[in-house]
Design a protein around this motif. Structure first.
Motif, PDB file in Angstrom:
ATOM      1  N   ILE A 169       0.883  -1.067  -0.140  1.00 40.39           N
ATOM      2  CA  ILE A 169      -0.095  -0.070  -0.110  1.00 40.39           C
ATOM      3  C   ILE A 169       0.832   1.184   0.049  1.00 40.39           C
ATOM      4  O   ILE A 169       1.708   1.312   1.009  1.00 40.39           O
ATOM      5  N   ALA A 182      -8.181  -0.765   3.721  1.00 42.11           N
ATOM      6  CA  ALA A 182      -7.406  -1.167   2.513  1.00 42.11           C
ATOM      7  C   ALA A 182      -7.050  -2.522   2.434  1.00 42.11           C
ATOM      8  O   ALA A 182      -7.334  -3.480   1.442  1.00 42.11           O
ATOM      9  N   LEU A 216      -1.758  -1.158  -4.017  1.00 46.04           N
ATOM     10  CA  LEU A 216      -2.828  -0.317  -3.977  1.00 46.04           C
ATOM     11  C   LEU A 216      -2.059   1.143  -3.868  1.00 46.04           C
ATOM     12  O   LEU A 216      -1.065   1.220  -2.971  1.00 46.04           O
ATOM     13  N   LEU A 244      -2.612   5.168  -3.120  1.00 50.75           N
ATOM     14  CA  LEU A 244      -3.630   5.916  -2.866  1.00 50.75           C
ATOM     15  C   LEU A 244      -3.109   7.271  -2.915  1.00 50.75           C
ATOM     16  O   LEU A 244      -1.863   7.644  -2.772  1.00 50.75           O
ATOM     17  N   GLN A 258      -9.896  12.178  -4.657  1.00 50.04           N
ATOM     18  CA  GLN A 258      -9.271  11.025  -3.869  1.00 50.04           C
ATOM     19  C   GLN A 258      -8.896   9.849  -4.968  1.00 50.04           C
ATOM     20  O   GLN A 258     -10.175   9.224  -5.154  1.00 50.04           O
ATOM     21  N   ALA A 277      -7.641   6.032  -5.868  1.00 53.21           N
ATOM     22  CA  ALA A 277      -7.059   4.796  -5.530  1.00 53.21           C
ATOM     23  C   ALA A 277      -6.923   3.924  -6.924  1.00 53.21           C
ATOM     24  O   ALA A 277      -7.978   3.868  -7.610  1.00 53.21           O
ATOM     25  N   SER A 295      -8.962   1.366 -11.319  1.00 61.15           N
ATOM     26  CA  SER A 295      -8.810   2.640 -10.569  1.00 61.15           C
ATOM     27  C   SER A 295     -10.041   3.478 -10.248  1.00 61.15           C
ATOM     28  O   SER A 295     -11.214   3.006 -11.221  1.00 61.15           O
ATOM     29  N   LEU A 343     -12.134   8.785   0.029  1.00 59.88           N
ATOM     30  CA  LEU A 343     -10.944   7.939  -0.187  1.00 59.88           C
ATOM     31  C   LEU A 343     -11.254   6.390  -0.001  1.00 59.88           C
ATOM     32  O   LEU A 343     -11.105   5.518  -0.598  1.00 59.88           O
ATOM     33  N   SER A 381     -13.100   5.430  -2.822  1.00 62.41           N
ATOM     34  CA  SER A 381     -12.276   5.243  -3.941  1.00 62.41           C
ATOM     35  C   SER A 381     -11.706   3.691  -3.831  1.00 62.41           C
ATOM     36  O   SER A 381     -11.699   2.893  -4.951  1.00 62.41           O
ATOM     37  N   ILE A 382     -11.400   3.263  -2.660  1.00 64.98           N
ATOM     38  CA  ILE A 382     -10.670   2.160  -2.585  1.00 64.98           C
ATOM     39  C   ILE A 382     -11.801   1.079  -2.768  1.00 64.98           C
ATOM     40  O   ILE A 382     -11.638  -0.181  -3.482  1.00 64.98           O
TER      41      ILE A 382
END
Length: 119
Positions: A5, A20, A39, A41, A48, A50, A64, A70, A73-74
């Motif tokens: 990450i 995550a 990943l 970020l 945001q 990811a 993506s 955030l 986005s993950i």
């Protein structure tokens, strides 16, 4: 599965890292033989980002997402990657299942020879 990450332009907190890793674990339900997952970020003003990259056999699968949150986005990046994994798994099943098991054994087998080790 090797997990990596990376946080760009901000400090990675424990909550974000935990979320995550939890989302990345969802990938193993759909495909067992994931070699590694990375990943990335990123925060840019209100964006945001990811981006998730997964190495499977000789393929790299990526997804993506760009949202205001955030955590969202993950989740979206993982969901996109899961759909691509399902499609890839279906293609593998239709082609050559023997090749899959051979490749899996070669990737997971240790490279050291036990006869050469001094015990």
């Amino acid at each position: 599965m090797l997990k990596k990450i990376t946080a760009r332009h901000f400090d990675l907190t424990a909550n974000i890292k935990e979320k995550a890793e939890e989302e990345m674990e969802r990938l193993t339900r759909f495909f067992d033989n994931i070699v590694s997952a990375e990943l990335i970020l990123d925060k840019e003003k209100h964006r945001q980002l990811a981006e998730l990259k997964i190495n499977v056999y000789n393929q790299t699968i990526s997804g993506s997402a760009d949202t205001d949150n955030l955590y969202n986005s993950i989740e979206v990046a993982v969901d996109k990657t899961i759909s691509q994994l399902k499609k890839y798994k279906g293609k593998l099943k239709n082609r050559r299942p023997e090749e899959i098991t051979e490749k899996k054994e070669s990737l997971t087998k240790p490279s050291t020879n036990t006869d050469e080790l001094d015990v």
